[in-house]
Design an enzyme around this catalytic site. Sequence first.
Site, PDB file in Angstrom:
ATOM      1  N   CYS A 127       0.874  -1.176   0.000  1.00  0.00           N
ATOM      2  CA  CYS A 127       0.000   0.000   0.000  1.00  0.00           C
ATOM      3  C   CYS A 127       0.910   1.224   0.000  1.00  0.00           C
ATOM      4  CB  CYS A 127      -0.989  -0.014   1.163  1.00  0.00           C
ATOM      5  SG  CYS A 127      -0.252   0.158   2.797  1.00  0.00           S
ATOM      6  N   CYS A 199      -3.884  -0.636  -2.314  1.00  0.00           N
ATOM      7  CA  CYS A 199      -4.099   0.802  -2.464  1.00  0.00           C
ATOM      8  C   CYS A 199      -4.262   1.128  -3.943  1.00  0.00           C
ATOM      9  CB  CYS A 199      -2.901   1.559  -1.870  1.00  0.00           C
ATOM     10  SG  CYS A 199      -2.869   3.315  -2.232  1.00  0.00           S
ATOM     11  N   CYS A 206       2.736   0.371  -9.522  1.00  0.00           N
ATOM     12  CA  CYS A 206       3.414  -0.727  -8.831  1.00  0.00           C
ATOM     13  C   CYS A 206       4.576  -1.247  -9.688  1.00  0.00           C
ATOM     14  CB  CYS A 206       2.422  -1.854  -8.556  1.00  0.00           C
ATOM     15  SG  CYS A 206       3.127  -3.200  -7.579  1.00  0.00           S
TER      16      CYS A 206
END
Length: 265
Positions: A127, A199, A206
């Site tokens: 996250c 998240c 990412c």
Amino acid sequence: MTVPGGAAATPPDVLRLTGHPVRWQLLSELARSDRQVRELTALVGQRQSLTSYHLAQLRDAGLVTMRRSSADKRDAYYSLDLAACRDRLAAAGAALHPGLRLVPAAPTPAPGSGRGRARPVRVLFLCTGNSSRSQLAEAILQQLGGARVEAASAGSDPKGLHPHAVRAMRERGVDIGGRRSKHLDEFLEQRFDYVISLCDRLRERCPEFPGPAQTAHWSIPDPAAEATAEDDNYSAFARTADELHTRIQFLLYAIERATSPPERG
């Protein structure tokens, strides 16, 4: 209406609902990861208007939920309610014959049962702050998975561990008070079997991790952003822990199936 013998002549609504090819494909995709409607449209190969129509049918039936993205409120993430699907399909089996009622297995095998695997399955939760959601997920997976799994968590912008996250886990019998927040850069060279983002903001940036990790997104709001005058937002942390507990139970089912040797006839 019934037929001789007392069986219902009309199949349960859940069977007619999920039996549609497009809706079944949507459910299958959402069983793997939360998705935005444009992603689902591409995956099922249908027009967005038709995809949205079928998603609305599944939402009305309580099998799918929708949340606005915390990264862009114009977007939304759809999630499959696995527990609701399990219960509805179990009831459908029982409607045909009592012997077909699905009996849920124990939520997880006993902690420490590795069934002879050479190494534990490695799972990384991500996250933004690594202060609550991913820390909760890491601790819950460690608690439920035992020696079968190796859980870790990190964030793109680490902050201190939130005291409400510590409290939520303490109420579940786990003390995480001494843990620290980690930057995801600490894990970029490591291999994981599963990388799960929690998240919406982080999901869209990412990084890649080495090896063929299975990736998934669980769109879970930041409990620290859900403050209330009544309890200074602790109830949001408790709800987040409950949701993660349910999702992780189903993740462990998938891990167990993927890593268990095939049954011999």
